[in-house]
Design a protein around this motif. Structure first.
Motif, PDB file in Angstrom:
ATOM      1  N   GLU A  99      28.409  47.597 -13.034  1.00  0.00           N
ATOM      2  CA  GLU A  99      27.187  47.367 -13.811  1.00  0.00           C
ATOM      3  C   GLU A  99      25.975  46.088 -12.612  1.00  0.00           C
ATOM      4  OE1 GLU A  99      26.739  46.097 -17.726  1.00  0.00           O
ATOM      5  OE2 GLU A  99      27.625  48.567 -18.403  1.00  0.00           O
ATOM      6  N   SER A 100      25.189  46.387 -12.324  1.00  0.00           N
ATOM      7  CA  SER A 100      24.416  45.622 -11.953  1.00  0.00           C
ATOM      8  C   SER A 100      24.277  45.172 -10.285  1.00  0.00           C
ATOM      9  CB  SER A 100      25.068  44.474 -12.295  1.00  0.00           C
ATOM     10  OG  SER A 100      24.502  43.924 -13.849  1.00  0.00           O
ATOM     11  N   THR A 101      25.193  46.197 -10.069  1.00  0.00           N
ATOM     12  CA  THR A 101      25.428  46.305  -8.852  1.00  0.00           C
ATOM     13  C   THR A 101      24.257  47.296  -8.124  1.00  0.00           C
ATOM     14  OG1 THR A 101      26.587  48.144  -9.277  1.00  0.00           O
ATOM     15  CG2 THR A 101      27.594  45.805  -8.481  1.00  0.00           C
ATOM     16  N   LYS A 102      24.084  48.126  -6.734  1.00  0.00           N
ATOM     17  CA  LYS A 102      23.449  48.656  -5.986  1.00  0.00           C
ATOM     18  C   LYS A 102      24.054  49.815  -4.925  1.00  0.00           C
ATOM     19  CE  LYS A 102      24.658  45.954  -3.306  1.00  0.00           C
ATOM     20  NZ  LYS A 102      24.985  44.376  -2.998  1.00  0.00           N
ATOM     21  N   PRO A 106      25.211  51.271 -15.985  1.00  0.00           N
ATOM     22  CA  PRO A 106      23.730  50.418 -16.320  1.00  0.00           C
ATOM     23  C   PRO A 106      23.254  49.030 -16.032  1.00  0.00           C
ATOM     24  CG  PRO A 106      24.976  51.138 -18.198  1.00  0.00           C
ATOM     25  CD  PRO A 106      25.811  51.762 -16.858  1.00  0.00           C
ATOM     26  N   TYR A 107      21.750  49.213 -15.442  1.00  0.00           N
ATOM     27  CA  TYR A 107      21.724  47.863 -14.565  1.00  0.00           C
ATOM     28  C   TYR A 107      21.634  48.654 -13.346  1.00  0.00           C
ATOM     29  CZ  TYR A 107      22.272  46.639 -19.655  1.00  0.00           C
ATOM     30  OH  TYR A 107      21.775  46.757 -21.300  1.00  0.00           O
ATOM     31  N   THR A 108      22.146  48.710 -12.851  1.00  0.00           N
ATOM     32  CA  THR A 108      22.500  49.453 -11.763  1.00  0.00           C
ATOM     33  C   THR A 108      20.923  49.920 -10.518  1.00  0.00           C
ATOM     34  OG1 THR A 108      23.068  51.408 -11.774  1.00  0.00           O
ATOM     35  CG2 THR A 108      24.628  49.913 -10.971  1.00  0.00           C
ATOM     36  N   ILE A 109      21.532  49.816  -9.364  1.00  0.00           N
ATOM     37  CA  ILE A 109      20.122  50.188  -8.815  1.00  0.00           C
ATOM     38  C   ILE A 109      20.408  51.022  -7.135  1.00  0.00           C
ATOM     39  CG2 ILE A 109      17.864  49.076  -6.962  1.00  0.00           C
ATOM     40  CD1 ILE A 109      17.742  48.610 -10.076  1.00  0.00           C
ATOM     41  N   ASP A 113      15.965  52.232 -11.001  1.00  0.00           N
ATOM     42  CA  ASP A 113      17.072  51.521 -12.009  1.00  0.00           C
ATOM     43  C   ASP A 113      18.120  52.756 -12.471  1.00  0.00           C
ATOM     44  OD1 ASP A 113      15.617  51.995 -14.327  1.00  0.00           O
ATOM     45  OD2 ASP A 113      14.835  50.329 -14.344  1.00  0.00           O
ATOM     46  N   ASP A 144      18.717  53.575 -15.537  1.00  0.00           N
ATOM     47  CA  ASP A 144      17.409  54.549 -16.833  1.00  0.00           C
ATOM     48  C   ASP A 144      16.333  55.926 -16.409  1.00  0.00           C
ATOM     49  OD1 ASP A 144      19.392  54.181 -18.638  1.00  0.00           O
ATOM     50  OD2 ASP A 144      18.101  52.358 -19.431  1.00  0.00           O
ATOM     51  N   PRO A 203      28.915  53.662 -18.483  1.00  0.00           N
ATOM     52  CA  PRO A 203      29.322  52.366 -18.006  1.00  0.00           C
ATOM     53  C   PRO A 203      30.870  52.282 -17.727  1.00  0.00           C
ATOM     54  CG  PRO A 203      29.693  52.672 -20.869  1.00  0.00           C
ATOM     55  CD  PRO A 203      29.215  53.482 -19.859  1.00  0.00           C
TER      56      PRO A 203
END
Length: 442
Positions: free
Chosen positions: A101-104, A123-126, A181, A183, A196
């Motif tokens: 999560e939260s990586t790219k 979630p929260y990845t780009i 992102d 979603d 997740p």
């Protein structure tokens, strides 16, 4: 009657035990495995080798699927295209997963993701920002050449089309540096799943049909890919920062070594430049052979003209590094199990390490001899025993610490007398007869 009951009971228990063994074997045989390859840095000249290595393991060990986790800022275009082609060529279902999560997974990572059989994000990845760039001395500059951009767009959109994904988004990743992102990517049809964790993702994709195969991944055993020693080492030196530093340090070390010879800087420079070139994509086998040849020459120089060990240590490093890089562990052409790879590398490196230890021992002994205090100074004041009559212009021999020394004296000394060493004149010791201690002092 009791004996018959016992016999029936024993037979029944035996069959139950036998049935349980067969059941256990059947369960073990039917256990599914999923291989997970982690790409957590830039896409380098070694990344595609690691992907090929992992695919070979998955193919030969009958893995249900290969999961490639992506956490990357991007990387080299040639290696990215090679990875995409490998994914398309293998029969093993390949799942791309931007994780954790939260990586790219920007640039090259995005192109790889949309080319996998199943695409997923935590979630929260780009993902996005896939416009090609050129690295220059002043930094990086976007490439606007229509030939390059159009070719890359066509490649990306065809991959998206093949997997029923959003072709417009695939194009805008390159032409407009679009970013999405998790979603939004799911909503736009760029990816199929948002999950997740790896275990949850395997549960979600269970039952999907990929490459004419229905995935059976629910509760599958997760096996993390472990790179061979060769690939792990290459992965380190292929990092753009590391390879650039090696080249830079190598050049300056060679200049320093030429201007101030004797310190071994030029030898370090040659090794650093060779490793830096390999890290930037120079042919590994040629670089490895070069290192081994240089190492052998340096070791021969060290043994013929022992110095401070600089040639020997540099030669040892060259031979070990070259041996590891030359070990035949390329995939899939030369597929071998990981355990055999390690055994092979150890069998190549062990003789070199043994030779190196022997060399270190010799160097240690040389330093020890050089640091040892001269024995001549320690002779003064020591005692010995006359082996011949000495005096009246006659020289003889004395015994000192098990060694015979020629000696002379200004007084008469008889054979067997104890003597004291006063000084050393060339190879001759000047001695005097030791006086007997007074009885009161005994």
């Amino acid at each position: 009657m009791d004996n018959k009951c016992r016999s029936y009971l024993s037979t029944f228990l035996f069959f139950i035990l036998l049935l349980s063994q067969f059941t256990g074997l059947a369960c073990a045989a039917g256990e599914q495995k999923v291989l997970v390859l982690e790409i957590s840095d830039s896409i380098t000249p070694v990344t595609d080798d690691m992907v090929a290595d992992a695919i070979s393991f998955a193919e030969n060990d009958d893995y249900e699927a290969l999961v490639i986790t992506l956490n990357t800022p991007g990387g080299n275009l040639d290696e990215t295209i090679d990875i995409i082609e490998q994914i398309a060529a293998t029969d093993v279902p390949v799942i791309g997963y931007v994780y954790p999560e939260s990586t790219k997974a920007w640039s090259a990572g995005t192109l790889i993701l949309i080319s996998t059989d199943i695409a997923a994000m935590a979630p929260y990845t780009i993902i996005g920002s896939a416009q090609p760039v050129a690295v220059t001395s002043s930094g990086s500059e976007p490439i606007d050449d229509e030939k390059v951009v159009n070719a890359l767009v066509k490649r990306a959109t065809e991959n998206a089309k093949q997997h029923n994904r959003n072709q417009t988004a695939a194009e805008e990743f390159i032409t407009k540096n679009l970013n999405l992102d998790a979603d939004t990517a799911l909503e736009y049809g760029v990816v199929e799943y948002v999950s997740p964790s790896i275990a949850d993702l395997l549960s979600q994709v269970d039952g999907d049909e990929v490459k004419d195969k229905v995935l059976d991944t629910e509760g599958a055993t997760i096996v993390h890919y472990d790179a061979s020693l060769k690939l792990a080492f290459l992965n380190i030196i292929s990092d753009p920062i590391v390879s650039s530093l090696l080249l830079l340090l190598g050049v300056y070390a060679v200049i320093l070594g030429i201007s101030h010879p004797g310190f071994g800087a030029e030898l370090f420079g040659v090794v650093a430049i060779a490793l830096g070139l390999i890290g930037t994509g120079f042919d590994v086998n040629i670089g490895a052979l070069f290192l081994i040849i240089v190492g052998v020459i340096l070791l021969v120089l060290e043994f013929q003209a022992p110095g401070f060990g600089i040639f020997g240590i540099a030669g040892l490093v060259c031979v070990v590094a070259g041996s590891v890089l030359l070990a035949p562990t390329d995939f899939p052409q030369n597929y071998t199990p990981a355990e055999f790879q390690r055994t092979l590398i150890l069998s190549v490196a062990t003789p070199t390490i043994v030779l190196g230890m022997f060399l270190v021992f010799i160097i240690y002994k040389v330093f020890e001899v050089r640091r040892r205090k001269p024995l001549f100074g320690e002779l003064i004041g020591d005692s010995g025993q006359a082996l011949d009559p000495i005096g009246n212009g006659q020289e003889g021999y004395i015994l000192h610490r098990g060694q015979h020394w020629k000696a002379r004296s200004s007084e008469v000394i008889e054979k067997g007398d104890k003597v004291r060493i006063l000084e050393k004149d060339g190879v001759v010791l000047v001695v005097e007869k030791m006086k007997d201690e007074p009885e009161s002092e005994k």
